[in-house]
Design a protein around this motif. Structure first.
Motif, mmCIF file in Angstrom:
data_model
loop_
_atom_site.group_PDB
_atom_site.id
_atom_site.type_symbol
_atom_site.label_atom_id
_atom_site.label_comp_id
_atom_site.label_asym_id
_atom_site.label_seq_id
_atom_site.Cartn_x
_atom_site.Cartn_y
_atom_site.Cartn_z
ATOM 1 N N TYR A 5 -6.862 -16.228 7.668
ATOM 2 C CA TYR A 5 -7.832 -16.108 7.775
ATOM 3 C C TYR A 5 -8.538 -14.583 7.388
ATOM 4 C CZ TYR A 5 -8.881 -21.225 6.558
ATOM 5 O OH TYR A 5 -8.721 -22.447 6.102
ATOM 6 N N PHE A 6 -8.751 -14.543 9.122
ATOM 7 C CA PHE A 6 -9.060 -12.844 9.490
ATOM 8 C C PHE A 6 -8.289 -12.154 10.256
ATOM 9 C CE2 PHE A 6 -12.962 -15.260 8.840
ATOM 10 C CZ PHE A 6 -13.097 -15.607 7.272
ATOM 11 N N ASN A 7 -7.828 -11.534 9.465
ATOM 12 C CA ASN A 7 -6.321 -10.653 10.004
ATOM 13 C C ASN A 7 -6.452 -8.952 9.502
ATOM 14 O OD1 ASN A 7 -4.489 -12.633 11.574
ATOM 15 N ND2 ASN A 7 -3.842 -13.506 9.831
ATOM 16 N N HIS A 8 -5.812 -8.302 10.525
ATOM 17 C CA HIS A 8 -6.190 -6.823 10.045
ATOM 18 C C HIS A 8 -5.567 -6.319 8.658
ATOM 19 C CE1 HIS A 8 -6.502 -2.575 10.314
ATOM 20 N NE2 HIS A 8 -5.732 -2.228 9.913
ATOM 21 N N VAL A 25 -10.082 -2.686 -2.821
ATOM 22 C CA VAL A 25 -8.775 -1.508 -2.405
ATOM 23 C C VAL A 25 -9.480 -1.978 -0.316
ATOM 24 C CG1 VAL A 25 -9.334 0.461 -1.951
ATOM 25 C CG2 VAL A 25 -7.176 0.170 -1.360
ATOM 26 N N SER A 26 -8.133 -2.203 0.929
ATOM 27 C CA SER A 26 -8.588 -1.972 2.355
ATOM 28 C C SER A 26 -9.245 -0.673 2.624
ATOM 29 C CB SER A 26 -7.938 -3.058 3.105
ATOM 30 O OG SER A 26 -7.945 -2.904 4.262
ATOM 31 N N MET A 27 -10.321 -0.380 3.194
ATOM 32 C CA MET A 27 -10.873 0.111 4.040
ATOM 33 C C MET A 27 -10.771 0.062 5.168
ATOM 34 S SD MET A 27 -12.807 2.807 1.243
ATOM 35 C CE MET A 27 -12.253 3.601 -0.630
ATOM 36 N N PRO A 28 -9.633 -0.212 6.130
ATOM 37 C CA PRO A 28 -10.376 -1.035 7.235
ATOM 38 C C PRO A 28 -11.319 -0.089 8.110
ATOM 39 C CG PRO A 28 -8.698 -0.553 7.437
ATOM 40 C CD PRO A 28 -8.568 -0.569 5.871
ATOM 41 N N TYR A 29 -11.520 0.762 7.897
ATOM 42 C CA TYR A 29 -12.013 1.485 9.230
ATOM 43 C C TYR A 29 -12.997 2.268 8.759
ATOM 44 C CZ TYR A 29 -8.207 0.623 11.721
ATOM 45 O OH TYR A 29 -6.763 -0.270 12.516
ATOM 46 N N LEU A 30 -14.569 2.673 9.158
ATOM 47 C CA LEU A 30 -15.739 3.898 8.813
ATOM 48 C C LEU A 30 -14.683 4.567 8.116
ATOM 49 C CD1 LEU A 30 -18.331 3.198 7.449
ATOM 50 C CD2 LEU A 30 -18.770 4.515 9.657
ATOM 51 N N PHE A 433 -12.665 -8.702 8.616
ATOM 52 C CA PHE A 433 -12.431 -9.391 7.729
ATOM 53 C C PHE A 433 -12.290 -7.859 6.191
ATOM 54 C CE2 PHE A 433 -16.118 -11.311 9.329
ATOM 55 C CZ PHE A 433 -16.392 -12.680 9.628
ATOM 56 N N ALA A 434 -12.019 -8.687 5.102
ATOM 57 C CA ALA A 434 -11.068 -7.770 3.937
ATOM 58 C C ALA A 434 -12.454 -7.098 4.462
ATOM 59 C CB ALA A 434 -11.496 -8.217 3.005
ATOM 60 N N LYS A 435 -12.515 -5.670 3.778
ATOM 61 C CA LYS A 435 -13.398 -4.113 3.648
ATOM 62 C C LYS A 435 -13.402 -3.460 2.734
ATOM 63 C CE LYS A 435 -12.955 -4.040 7.899
ATOM 64 N NZ LYS A 435 -13.260 -3.828 9.652
#
Length: 499
Positions: A5-8, A25-30, A433-435
């Motif tokens: 489910y929820f991995n980096h 597209v993944s942007m996991p950090y602000l 979560f996907a971000k």
């Protein structure tokens, strides 16, 4: 997405992962988001793809270079590939481009001088009107030439059935005849086509003002500004008194009212019965963007004259097809003008139709599962100590308006927006979560909405003041709720209780 489910998900990975046609597209950090907005070299090297209207797909870049070499184009010019020859004429006429390249290709090509402000204007206009070339078309072209090694493996519907499956699904969902449904290569191209059609029909009646009711999606407003000399914006969708007063003096000048039900990203819902009554009083067509509502959560058949939906979102569910639709309501006096609204749409590539036809079969069941999860997540957020504000369709402010059109008691649009009483960066970075951009995915997808949609306003004191005036928080997290087990979704958010 995998069953853990929820991995980096690393920065720059496609969403969905390992999908060359992904629209997010993944942007996991602000800081990834901030660097992207600042266009730092490091982030541009990492994020090679993204939402196709905003980030040029790698295959389109490669195709442009090939066309440049094939037709021996001077280095003074940028090769811009478009969805069709019709799109070439549209862009060329808009920006007086005379250096069109005569090509024998299944797509359009224009040349724009490098290092000019015209190039940026052209690229922005293409973004707004949504006439980007399909990544699947570019993929096949490059593969046939031997320039790429493989075609992305994916489930596709039979070519002979794909178009009809999509049209039939939408016609049934909106309860409209099949000949009142038209596909476009993106949701924005559908909106553009409607705006052009209304302008063509209404201009000779002296109706030259298009009203935008609510603070609409940025590119919707840009399209209106491109094609209307006069437009009027009423940011507060809950204040119909202002609109009514305006119509008393200028109602006969209004060509149409465009709105979203509910709005993006604050999920506000207009008093639709009152708005419809005003439209009838002044004989004004009502255009509703139903992307958030979907035809399965809200029944707007008695209210809209024209529906517009981005099929890239909930109808697709997998964030790997760019497509939109126009649906004309058979009950209104515009339905006989089908050709005028549909003729501005660009063609849709067959493999995009095949992919969406495969995915749209689960549209209704997907929406119902997302709706159920959204209701449970909203109930959890209402009791959370770390949540400041929760925005969703059945909060007190919007309950009566939204309930007017609900399909059933369990219907809830699959988006929740929240603000926190904890540092936004820490909250955003902690969640797995996907971000990234987009919404409507089967997997839960988070987006720092204001950072990605209104970065320019964040950067100035005047912009900050304007955001405050329209009630749009800078540190707003928009949550597109997925179909994962709701307990798993809630447990991931519970991590925020730990700091």
């Amino acid at each position: 997405m995998n069953k853990n489910y929820f991995n980096h998900i690393p920065t720059g990975e496609t969403l969905p992962v390992n999908n060359v046609h992904a629209v997010s597209v993944s942007m996991p950090y602000l800081q990834d988001v901030i660097d992207y907005e600042l266009q730092t070299p490091e982030i541009l090297e990492t994020i090679k793809s993204g939402y196709p209207r905003f980030v040029l797909h790698p295959y389109l870049k490669q195709l442009g270079l090939y066309i440049k070499d094939k037709y021996k184009v001077s280095d003074d010019y940028e090769v811009v590939v478009l969805s069709s020859q019709k799109a070439v004429k549209l862009v060329s006429d808009k920006y007086y481009i005379n250096n069109k390249l005569e090509v024998d290709e299944a797509f359009g090509v224009i040349l724009v001088q490098k290092n000019t402000c015209q190039l940026q204007r052209v690229l922005s206009y293409i973004q707004h009107v949504g006439c980007n070339l399909s990544s699947r078309l570019a993929e096949k072209y490059l593969f046939d030439l031997g320039l790429i090694d493989s075609i992305h493996e994916e489930e596709l519907e039979d070519e002979s059935k794909a178009h009809d499956i999509i049209i039939d699904t939408l016609a049934n969902a909106y309860n409209q005849p099949k000949d009142k449904v038209c596909l476009a290569p993106s949701g924005m191209n559908a909106i553009y086509s409607v705006v052009r059609g209304i302008n063509s029909i209404q201009a000779h009646n002296g109706r030259t003002v298009l009203v935008q009711f609510g603070w609409l999606y940025l590119d919707t407003m840009n399209i209106v500004n491109h094609h209307y000399q006069e437009s009027k914006v009423f940011p507060d969708i809950l204040n119909l008194d202002l609109l009514e007063e305006y119509l008393k003096t200028d109602g006969l000048k209004v060509s149409a009212i465009v709105t979203e039900v509910p709005t993006n990203p604050l999920l506000k819902t207009v008093d639709i019965k009152r708005l419809r009554k005003l439209c009838d009083e002044y004989n004004i067509p009502l255009v509703i963007d139903t992307t958030f509502a979907t035809p399965y959560n809200l029944n707007l058949e008695d209210y809209a004259d024209i529906f517009v939906e981005s099929l890239t979102k909930f109808a697709c569910g997998n964030a790997d097809v760019l497509m939109g639709a126009i649906i004309l309501n058979k009950r209104n006096n515009l339905s006989h003008m089908t050709t005028e609204f549909f003729k501005h749409c660009d063609p849709v590539y067959i493999k995009d139709k095949q992919r969406l036809a495969y995915e749209i079969k689960d549209y209704k069941s997907r929406v119902k599962k997302v709706s159920s999860n959204t209701k449970a997540l909203a109930a959890y957020f209402e009791k959370c100590s770390y949540i400041d504000k929760v925005f969703y369709c059945l909060n007190d402010e919007n309950k009566d308006n939204y309930s007017q059109t609900m399909r059933d008691d369990n219907s809830l649009t699959g988006i929740i927006s929240v603000t926190f009483n904890k540092p936004f960066k820490e909250v955003y970075d902690k969640l797995n979560f996907a971000k990234g951009p987009s919404l409507g995915t089967e997997f839960t997808l988070l987006m720092p909405y204001t950072y990605l949609a209104h970065w320019d306003l964040i950067q100035s004191e005047e912009g900050n003041k304007f955001l405050e005036e329209i009630g749009l928080p800078i540190d707003l997290l928009r949550i597109s709720v997925g179909v994962e087990p709701i307990d798993e979704i809630i447990n991931e958010f519970k991590k925020l209780e730990e700091f």
